[in-house]
Design a protein around this motif. Structure first.
Motif, PDB file in Angstrom:
ATOM      1  N   ASN A 181       0.822  -1.214   0.000  1.00 52.11           N
ATOM      2  CA  ASN A 181       0.000   0.000   0.000  1.00 52.11           C
ATOM      3  C   ASN A 181       0.851   1.257   0.000  1.00 52.11           C
ATOM      4  N   ASP A 182       1.971   1.215   0.718  1.00 51.20           N
ATOM      5  CA  ASP A 182       2.834   2.395   0.828  1.00 51.20           C
ATOM      6  C   ASP A 182       3.458   2.785  -0.507  1.00 51.20           C
ATOM      7  N   LEU A 183       3.498   1.852  -1.448  1.00 57.97           N
ATOM      8  CA  LEU A 183       4.059   2.148  -2.767  1.00 57.97           C
ATOM      9  C   LEU A 183       3.060   2.849  -3.683  1.00 57.97           C
ATOM     10  N   LEU A 184       1.799   2.912  -3.265  1.00 61.25           N
ATOM     11  CA  LEU A 184       0.775   3.512  -4.114  1.00 61.25           C
ATOM     12  C   LEU A 184       0.918   5.025  -4.169  1.00 61.25           C
ATOM     13  N   THR A 185       0.968   5.555  -5.371  1.00 62.05           N
ATOM     14  CA  THR A 185       0.840   6.991  -5.636  1.00 62.05           C
ATOM     15  C   THR A 185      -0.026   7.118  -6.883  1.00 62.05           C
ATOM     16  N   ILE A 186      -0.638   8.257  -7.074  1.00 63.14           N
ATOM     17  CA  ILE A 186      -1.471   8.425  -8.273  1.00 63.14           C
ATOM     18  C   ILE A 186      -0.603   8.370  -9.527  1.00 63.14           C
ATOM     19  N   GLU A 187       0.576   8.970  -9.481  1.00 63.65           N
ATOM     20  CA  GLU A 187       1.473   8.893 -10.646  1.00 63.65           C
ATOM     21  C   GLU A 187       1.826   7.446 -10.954  1.00 63.65           C
ATOM     22  N   GLY A 188       2.143   6.670  -9.917  1.00 63.73           N
ATOM     23  CA  GLY A 188       2.485   5.270 -10.135  1.00 63.73           C
ATOM     24  C   GLY A 188       1.314   4.469 -10.661  1.00 63.73           C
ATOM     25  N   ILE A 189       0.111   4.728 -10.155  1.00 63.55           N
ATOM     26  CA  ILE A 189      -1.086   4.011 -10.607  1.00 63.55           C
ATOM     27  C   ILE A 189      -1.347   4.280 -12.086  1.00 63.55           C
ATOM     28  N   LEU A 190      -1.196   5.544 -12.504  1.00 65.00           N
ATOM     29  CA  LEU A 190      -1.408   5.867 -13.922  1.00 65.00           C
ATOM     30  C   LEU A 190      -0.332   5.229 -14.802  1.00 65.00           C
ATOM     31  N   ALA A 191       0.892   5.178 -14.310  1.00 68.26           N
ATOM     32  CA  ALA A 191       1.954   4.511 -15.072  1.00 68.26           C
ATOM     33  C   ALA A 191       1.656   3.022 -15.213  1.00 68.26           C
ATOM     34  N   PHE A 192       1.131   2.416 -14.161  1.00 66.26           N
ATOM     35  CA  PHE A 192       0.736   1.007 -14.178  1.00 66.26           C
ATOM     36  C   PHE A 192      -0.318   0.772 -15.248  1.00 66.26           C
ATOM     37  N   ALA A 193      -1.312   1.649 -15.315  1.00 68.04           N
ATOM     38  CA  ALA A 193      -2.356   1.516 -16.330  1.00 68.04           C
ATOM     39  C   ALA A 193      -1.807   1.785 -17.733  1.00 68.04           C
ATOM     40  N   ASP A 194      -0.972   2.808 -17.863  1.00 69.75           N
ATOM     41  CA  ASP A 194      -0.386   3.129 -19.167  1.00 69.75           C
ATOM     42  C   ASP A 194       0.408   1.948 -19.722  1.00 69.75           C
ATOM     43  N   ALA A 195       1.083   1.226 -18.820  1.00 72.30           N
ATOM     44  CA  ALA A 195       1.901   0.087 -19.249  1.00 72.30           C
ATOM     45  C   ALA A 195       1.067  -1.158 -19.499  1.00 72.30           C
TER      46      ALA A 195
END
Length: 436
Positions: A181-195
């Motif tokens: 959970n601590d690794l979650l950021t909105i930027e990271g979530i969008l990168a996850f979806a983009d990939a």
């Protein structure tokens, strides 16, 4: 993809697989039934008496909601008794899926005796806390669930400790979940979806769409609860924005009022799992996006909700559908090609609008709160898309998105704790609220 990014995306998939699990009915009475079913299993016989010690938030969320597969019964006594009589302890949050008519009849018989199941408020414990003691033939069994709906903290038989969380080799480590959970950021979530990095989380996302859509259709087709979803369609039309609200609300209409269909939960809540999924599904169907993009958008919705809710905790006076609706707005924004700034603006605008909705227990009005929160997210999205929004220093809004999320979380976790106590006092009649 570098090693750090791959590890982060793997953690995101683990979050989705951990959070998106099936549950039958409102998760608080189901958790009570699960603890009682486990206690009966440890006891080895049908209990002749039950004692249920529960935190205030459990009492609040079980008081008014229908226990699934109970033929309309309500309350902790009904949930615990039905779980002990006919629950399947191996099925966790689907513990009541296999109860029979004879189990229900036996539960009604036992529940008619007010001494059979005693409920006590337990203070100075986690917000989510259930302590079931079952007695039969001179023996006792005790099961404690704490922090999360299926997290067994303690098992005893005749006072002998059989299991304690953190002491059994191979047991899940809660710290691992928190680290993800601590690794979650909105930027990271969008990168996850983009990939498009869904990998083995794709299956749980597909199941979320299938099951939560099914209970939504049930709520739209039939008169469950206050019929919030049906009211929206009947009086406000069939636009995607109305249908997004109605489909999410209808799932809650059915679920809060005893519909036996399972749902996929998020953040320990079926209402939040429904709210994350149905608005995204509606907009995907309205715009004709392909299945893969829909699934990635749903992942954005779910992970955003987990990120926001992780600052608050499992249960509080802060209505969790605000987090879920902000997630849905973020998912829709990403699905429609918006970048970080619009996604961030959508979340900030949602928090700035409905960040103060209180949770006064699980019940029919949850569907209306879902409709309100989803509407706020959709308005927030269109504001952000137009370059409009709430600014730092206005209420809970701070300089950055992540700071704003943290400020909302602090209010939900700390600031609203006294509110939670007073809501419970009113609900159980401890506080006499004089009319003006």
């Amino acid at each position: 993809m570098d090693h750090d990014t791959a590890a982060t995306f793997s953690a995101y998939r683990s979050v989705l697989k951990r959070e998106l699990v099936c549950a039958l009915g409102c998760t608080e009475p189901i958790a009570v039934a699960y603890a009682a079913a486990l206690a009966r299993k440890v006891l080895g016989a049908e209990p002749t008496r039950l004692l249920a010690g529960c935190s205030g938030n459990i009492i609040k969320n079980v008081k008014s909601v229908t226990v699934p597969n109970s033929d309309g019964m309500h309350g902790i006594e009904a949930a615990a008794t039905l779980g002990a009589v006919g629950g399947n302890a191996e099925s966790a949050l689907e513990v009541l899926e296999s109860v029979t008519s004879s189990d229900i009849a036996r539960t009604r018989e036992l529940a008619a005796d007010p001494a059979y199941c005693t409920v006590e408020l337990v203070e100075d414990v986690p917000n989510l806390y259930i302590d079931i003691t079952a007695e039969a033939a001179g023996h006792t069994a005790r099961v404690v669930i704490a922090e999360h709906h299926t997290d067994v903290a303690l098992v005893e038989r005749d006072g002998e400790e059989l299991y304690r969380a953190g002491t059994t080799q191979g047991a899940p480590d809660p710290a691992d979940a928190q680290a993800a959970n601590d690794l979650l950021t909105i930027e990271g979530i969008l990168a996850f979806a983009d990939a498009g990095a869904l990998g083995d989380a794709r299956e749980v996302l597909e199941r979320q769409l299938m099951l939560n859509d099914a209970i939504s259709r049930e709520g739209l087709d039939n008169p469950w609860g206050a019929e919030v979803g049906r009211t929206l369609i009947a009086h406000f039309g069939e636009s995607p924005s109305v249908r997004a609200r109605a489909r999410a609300a209808a799932g809650s209409d059915a679920r809060m009022n005893g519909c036996p269909k399972p749902v996929v939960i998020n953040c320990g809540s079926g209402n939040q799992g429904i709210t994350c999924a149905l608005p995204v599904l509606e907009y995907a169907e309205a715009t004709g996006v392909d299945r893969e993009r829909l699934l990635c958008a749903l992942a954005v919705s779910d992970l955003t909700a987990v990120h926001l809710k992780s600052y608050i905790g499992s249960l509080s006076a802060f209505c969790g559908v605000v987090c879920a609706a902000a997630g849905a707005g973020a998912g829709i924004a990403w699905m429609e090609g918006c970048g970080y700034d619009v996604v961030a603006g959508t979340i900030i605008n949602t928090i700035g609008n409905v960040g103060g909705i209180v949770c006064d227990g699980a019940k029919s009005s949850c569907a209306a709160k879902i409709s309100t929160a989803v509407d706020a997210a959709l308005v927030g999205l269109e504001m952000a898309r137009s370059g409009n929004g709430f600014h730092a220093g206005e209420g809970l809004v701070r300089g950055t998105l992540e700071e704003t999320i943290a400020s909302m979380g602090y209010v939900g976790r700390v600031g609203m704790k006294p509110t939670d106590v007073e809501i419970l006092n009113i609900m159980i009649g401890k506080t006499d609220v004089a009319c003006c």
